[in-house]
Design an enzyme around this catalytic site. Structure first.
Site, PDB file in Angstrom:
ATOM      1  N   ASP A  99       0.784  -1.308   0.050  1.00 33.46           N
ATOM      2  CA  ASP A  99      -0.026  -0.299   0.190  1.00 33.46           C
ATOM      3  C   ASP A  99       0.761   0.966  -0.292  1.00 33.46           C
ATOM      4  O   ASP A  99       0.423   2.519   0.333  1.00 33.46           O
ATOM      5  CB  ASP A  99      -1.206  -0.627   1.358  1.00 33.46           C
ATOM      6  CG  ASP A  99       0.103  -0.585   2.434  1.00 33.46           C
ATOM      7  OD1 ASP A  99       1.462   0.035   2.592  1.00 33.46           O
ATOM      8  OD2 ASP A  99      -0.611  -0.776   3.505  1.00 33.46           O
ATOM      9  N   GLU A 121      -0.118  -9.160  -0.593  1.00 40.51           N
ATOM     10  CA  GLU A 121      -0.301  -8.942  -0.127  1.00 40.51           C
ATOM     11  C   GLU A 121      -2.321  -7.607  -0.003  1.00 40.51           C
ATOM     12  O   GLU A 121      -1.933  -6.226   0.015  1.00 40.51           O
ATOM     13  CB  GLU A 121      -0.249  -7.527   1.430  1.00 40.51           C
ATOM     14  CG  GLU A 121      -0.287  -7.465   2.411  1.00 40.51           C
ATOM     15  CD  GLU A 121       0.171  -6.768   3.417  1.00 40.51           C
ATOM     16  OE1 GLU A 121       0.938  -7.165   4.569  1.00 40.51           O
ATOM     17  OE2 GLU A 121      -0.051  -5.403   3.063  1.00 40.51           O
ATOM     18  N   GLU A 135      -2.427   5.367   2.613  1.00 40.90           N
ATOM     19  CA  GLU A 135      -2.334   3.973   1.963  1.00 40.90           C
ATOM     20  C   GLU A 135      -3.890   2.796   2.136  1.00 40.90           C
ATOM     21  O   GLU A 135      -3.311   2.500   1.616  1.00 40.90           O
ATOM     22  CB  GLU A 135      -1.514   2.917   3.717  1.00 40.90           C
ATOM     23  CG  GLU A 135       0.091   3.114   3.830  1.00 40.90           C
ATOM     24  CD  GLU A 135      -0.005   4.041   4.926  1.00 40.90           C
ATOM     25  OE1 GLU A 135       1.166   4.603   5.180  1.00 40.90           O
ATOM     26  OE2 GLU A 135      -0.835   4.905   4.599  1.00 40.90           O
ATOM     27  N   HIS A 212       3.971   5.743  15.340  1.00 39.32           N
ATOM     28  CA  HIS A 212       5.081   6.859  14.739  1.00 39.32           C
ATOM     29  C   HIS A 212       3.434   7.746  12.883  1.00 39.32           C
ATOM     30  O   HIS A 212       4.437   8.541  12.157  1.00 39.32           O
ATOM     31  CB  HIS A 212       6.118   6.556  13.619  1.00 39.32           C
ATOM     32  CG  HIS A 212       5.760   5.880  12.023  1.00 39.32           C
ATOM     33  ND1 HIS A 212       5.487   4.294  12.413  1.00 39.32           N
ATOM     34  CD2 HIS A 212       5.651   5.420  10.914  1.00 39.32           C
ATOM     35  CE1 HIS A 212       4.695   3.565  12.133  1.00 39.32           C
ATOM     36  NE2 HIS A 212       4.813   4.016  10.503  1.00 39.32           N
ATOM     37  N   ARG A 214       0.987   9.707  10.940  1.00 36.69           N
ATOM     38  CA  ARG A 214       0.000  11.006  10.972  1.00 36.69           C
ATOM     39  C   ARG A 214      -0.297  11.241  11.295  1.00 36.69           C
ATOM     40  O   ARG A 214      -0.325  12.201  12.148  1.00 36.69           O
ATOM     41  CB  ARG A 214       0.847  10.977   9.129  1.00 36.69           C
ATOM     42  CG  ARG A 214       1.732  11.042   8.517  1.00 36.69           C
ATOM     43  CD  ARG A 214       1.487  11.126   6.694  1.00 36.69           C
ATOM     44  NE  ARG A 214       2.597  11.017   6.034  1.00 36.69           N
ATOM     45  CZ  ARG A 214       2.889  11.912   5.549  1.00 36.69           C
ATOM     46  NH1 ARG A 214       2.257  13.337   5.211  1.00 36.69           N
ATOM     47  NH2 ARG A 214       3.810  12.004   4.618  1.00 36.69           N
ATOM     48  N   HIS A 245      11.482   7.318  15.945  1.00 38.81           N
ATOM     49  CA  HIS A 245      11.195   7.037  14.468  1.00 38.81           C
ATOM     50  C   HIS A 245      12.075   8.556  14.238  1.00 38.81           C
ATOM     51  O   HIS A 245      12.049   9.419  15.317  1.00 38.81           O
ATOM     52  CB  HIS A 245       9.429   7.742  14.233  1.00 38.81           C
ATOM     53  CG  HIS A 245       9.118   7.794  11.799  1.00 38.81           C
ATOM     54  ND1 HIS A 245       9.608   9.152  11.749  1.00 38.81           N
ATOM     55  CD2 HIS A 245       9.537   6.722  11.493  1.00 38.81           C
ATOM     56  CE1 HIS A 245       9.751   8.560  10.715  1.00 38.81           C
ATOM     57  NE2 HIS A 245       9.389   7.319  10.116  1.00 38.81           N
TER      58      HIS A 245
END
Length: 385
Positions: A99, A121, A135, A212, A214, A245
């Site tokens: 993704d 996937e 994603e 991490h 967004r 991160h």
């Protein structure tokens, strides 16, 4: 019998981890497949770690990563670069994974040149186009463009069928991350990272944390870190290991809330091999990542997902994963329950892993052979036991 040229494309560390077993599997059959690799290097350093670990030398390396890159920058540079790679390579099939922006763009570039596309996937969905962002849309767009869909689970297969993907083009393979995991975790693994030398794995219960995404920046991360700080103060036998991160906003907030705590180890992101071996030695995994929801159950580790929704609902149903979100009270309640109630902990740790048996790459190879008419029998689908 002509050899099929299969070009695998990826650009980030998670893709590389999950595609490496597929590359290795295809290259075991050189009489059938000429397997080449193209990387966009959407993420450079973390991608290189995995290429080195699995001894994969890319045939094409676009090296597109730039400081402060935006999604539109990644998209345009990858599209232009991959279009040229496909013209040079002339593959019989392009394989993409998951993704990422690289995934969507590689599928689009292959479609423009009418090259068959295999999507590893395939079929993961949250139903919310902005969670996770970007994603969810990347994988939906790749699904529209793909010819072969390698769904890791029956749930993913059902999602594809609802989107009118022909059943004959869907293969349930299990997830290739389990293939990678089984080849990487070692009982006698020794950590070389100095910070991990101070972790008492024998006497401490380790909470491994990754955070991490967004959508969690700002107040959600503050809630997560505050809950972790207070849990360490309550339980003297608990340590937290947090590979932080590189994003400066995340690192600063983690340092402000957790930086001065005993038994909290804020370390740099780890290479794949030490990371999965650290996970194998942990007691609980807390994450807003996607892949860890698949990997940790294979190692018998309960997973608390720091998100409101997940595109991997199979583990929630199986009982290996619990959605706790980012609320301080929810996190505290769920962690305390696992630390204090052994039957509940054991029920999560010993639940059936719905994501794979280590043979996903073989099933993908067999499906490609079947698609091109090299074999008559359709490969059997993966079924969790």
């Amino acid at each position: 019998m002509p050899t099929l040229k299969i070009l695998t494309v990826f650009g980030t560390r998670p893709e590389a981890i999950k595609m490496a077993p597929v590359v290795k599997e295809l290259r075991r059959y050189p009489e059938e497949f000429n397997c080449q690799v193209a990387v966009t290097a959407q993420h450079r350093e973390m991608l290189d770690q995995v290429l080195k670990l699995f001894k994969i030398e890319p045939d094409y390396d676009l090296n597109i990563m730039q400081p402060g890159q935006k999604l539109e920058d990644i998209t345009t540079r990858a599209l232009n670069g991959l279009s040229e790679v496909f013209r040079l390579s002339k593959p019989d099939m392009v394989l993409v994974h998951g993704d990422t922006t690289t995934t969507f763009v590689a599928a689009l570039a292959a479609f423009y040149q009418q090259i068959p596309i295999g999507h590893v996937e395939a079929g993961l969905r949250t139903g919310d186009r902005y969670a996770p962002f970007p994603e969810e849309i990347n994988r939906r767009l790749a699904g529209v463009l793909a010819d072969l869909h390698f769904a890791p689970t029956n749930t993913a297969r059902s999602n594809l069928l609802k989107e009118a993907i022909p059943e004959k083009n869907i293969y349930v393979t299990g997830n290739t991350v389990i293939d990678a995991l089984k080849a990487t975790v070692k009982d006698d693994y020794n950590f070389k990272i100095p910070e991990l030398k101070g972790v008492d794995f024998a006497k401490q219960r380790i909470i491994l944390v990754t955070a991490h995404r967004r959508e969690n920046w700002g107040e959600p991360l503050e809630e997560i870190f505050t809950a972790l700080r207070d849990l360490v103060e309550i339980y003297p036998d608990v340590s937290v290991v947090f590979p932080v991160h590189y994003n400066p906003k995340i690192r600063q907030l983690a340092a402000d809330i957790l930086g001065k705590m005993d038994r909290v180890f804020l370390i740099d992101p780890l290479d794949y091999q030490p990371f999965v071996n650290l996970m194998a030695r942990s007691y609980i995994v807390m994450t807003d990542s996607g892949g860890l929801q698949e990997e940790a159950p294979s190692l018998g580790k309960p997973v608390l997902v720091l998100r409101e929704v997940t595109e991997r609902p199979e583990a929630v149903r199986a009982g290996t994963v619990r959605l706790v979100g980012t609320n301080y009270k929810n996190i505290q309640k769920s962690v305390k329950e696992l630390l204090e109630d052994k039957p509940i902990y054991d029920s999560m740790a010993h639940a059936v892993n719905p994501y794979g048996d280590g043979n996903a790459s073989r099933r993908i190879r067999e499906a490609i052979s079947h698609y091109f008419g090299l074999t008559i029998a359709r490969p059997e689908d993966f079924a969790a036991k």
